[in-house]
Motif scaffolding. Structure first.
Motif, PDB file in Angstrom:
ATOM      1  N   VAL A 186      -5.308   6.276  -0.080  1.00 21.78           N
ATOM      2  CA  VAL A 186      -4.433   5.112  -0.014  1.00 21.78           C
ATOM      3  C   VAL A 186      -4.680   4.260  -1.249  1.00 21.78           C
ATOM      4  O   VAL A 186      -5.822   4.024  -1.641  1.00 21.78           O
ATOM      5  CB  VAL A 186      -4.680   4.278   1.264  1.00 21.78           C
ATOM      6  CG1 VAL A 186      -3.833   3.021   1.276  1.00 21.78           C
ATOM      7  CG2 VAL A 186      -4.387   5.114   2.501  1.00 21.78           C
TER       8      VAL A 186
ATOM      9  N   CYS B 274      -9.125  -0.601   4.644  1.00 27.45           N
ATOM     10  CA  CYS B 274      -8.306   0.529   5.077  1.00 27.45           C
ATOM     11  C   CYS B 274      -9.228   1.684   5.447  1.00 27.45           C
ATOM     12  O   CYS B 274     -10.082   2.070   4.660  1.00 27.45           O
ATOM     13  CB  CYS B 274      -7.354   0.943   3.961  1.00 27.45           C
ATOM     14  SG  CYS B 274      -6.224   2.260   4.448  1.00 27.45           S
TER      15      CYS B 274
ATOM     16  N   SER C 253      -2.178   2.132   7.799  1.00 26.96           N
ATOM     17  CA  SER C 253      -2.106   0.684   7.672  1.00 26.96           C
ATOM     18  C   SER C 253      -3.391   0.159   7.033  1.00 26.96           C
ATOM     19  O   SER C 253      -4.367   0.889   6.901  1.00 26.96           O
ATOM     20  CB  SER C 253      -1.898   0.033   9.042  1.00 26.96           C
ATOM     21  OG  SER C 253      -3.031   0.257   9.856  1.00 26.96           O
ATOM     22  N   ALA C 254      -3.352  -1.109   6.663  1.00 24.39           N
ATOM     23  CA  ALA C 254      -4.526  -1.782   6.102  1.00 24.39           C
ATOM     24  C   ALA C 254      -4.525  -3.224   6.571  1.00 24.39           C
ATOM     25  O   ALA C 254      -3.473  -3.802   6.840  1.00 24.39           O
ATOM     26  CB  ALA C 254      -4.498  -1.729   4.579  1.00 24.39           C
TER      27      ALA C 254
ATOM     28  N   ARG D 151      -1.701  -7.227   8.931  1.00 19.86           N
ATOM     29  CA  ARG D 151      -1.675  -5.768   8.958  1.00 19.86           C
ATOM     30  C   ARG D 151      -0.415  -5.325   8.243  1.00 19.86           C
ATOM     31  O   ARG D 151       0.685  -5.765   8.582  1.00 19.86           O
ATOM     32  CB  ARG D 151      -1.692  -5.229  10.384  1.00 19.86           C
ATOM     33  CG  ARG D 151      -1.631  -3.719  10.393  1.00 19.86           C
ATOM     34  CD  ARG D 151      -2.188  -3.058  11.602  1.00 19.86           C
ATOM     35  NE  ARG D 151      -3.505  -3.443  12.018  1.00 19.86           N
ATOM     36  CZ  ARG D 151      -4.641  -2.896  11.564  1.00 19.86           C
ATOM     37  NH1 ARG D 151      -4.601  -1.983  10.619  1.00 19.86           N
ATOM     38  NH2 ARG D 151      -5.803  -3.270  12.059  1.00 19.86           N
TER      39      ARG D 151
ATOM     40  N   ILE E  44       0.847  -1.185   0.000  1.00 18.46           N
ATOM     41  CA  ILE E  44       0.000   0.000   0.000  1.00 18.46           C
ATOM     42  C   ILE E  44       0.884   1.237   0.000  1.00 18.46           C
ATOM     43  O   ILE E  44       2.006   1.221   0.495  1.00 18.46           O
ATOM     44  CB  ILE E  44      -0.976   0.035   1.197  1.00 18.46           C
ATOM     45  CG1 ILE E  44      -0.247   0.063   2.530  1.00 18.46           C
ATOM     46  CG2 ILE E  44      -1.968  -1.116   1.127  1.00 18.46           C
ATOM     47  CD1 ILE E  44      -1.149   0.367   3.713  1.00 18.46           C
TER      48      ILE E  44
END
Length: 126
Positions: free
Chosen positions: A119, A114, A74-75, A92, A63
């Motif tokens: 992003v 997310c 973060s995702a 993560r 990402i």
């Protein structure tokens, strides 16, 4: 009173139906710099793997973001085999840190969640 209850129930059912009927964008694999939505975003292999004798492959996910968000962006990532028979994750990942998950020769997909804006994600298979 009966009419009020009927109208209220109808509105609630219509609202729930709209909520569950939402589809999210599905991108093909490979995809590069795809903008993630505020809900789940999905990636899916379009074709069967050309070489089924090759047992080891890796799903790669990265990402990135153009915003200067003060928090760590973060995702959450789930790697899913077609039909949902195997689900790997959640993992993560953070900005520009690649995630590599071993997969077999079947058709696979990726679901990303997310909560941040601006992003994008890149997903490919090695």
């Amino acid at each position: 009173m009966r009419k009020f209850i009927f109208v209220t129930a109808f509105i609630m059912l219509a609202g729930l139906n709209g909520l569950f009927a939402q589809q999210y964008q599905t991108y093909p694999i490979p995809s590069f710099n795809c903008q993630l939505s505020s809900t789940n975003s999905a990636f899916k292999e379009q074709l069967s793997h050309a070489n089924p004798t090759r047992e080891k492959r890796e799903m790669d996910v990265v990402i990135s973001s153009s915003s200067t968000h003060p928090q760590l962006v973060s995702a959450k990532v789930w790697v899913v085999k077609e039909g949902g028979s195997i689900i790997k994750g959640p993992y993560r990942i953070y900005l520009d840190q690649p995630l590599s998950v071993p997969i077999d020769h079947g058709k696979w997909g990726v679901v990303l969640n997310c909560k941040y804006s601006n992003v994008s994600a890149s997903v490919w298979i090695d």
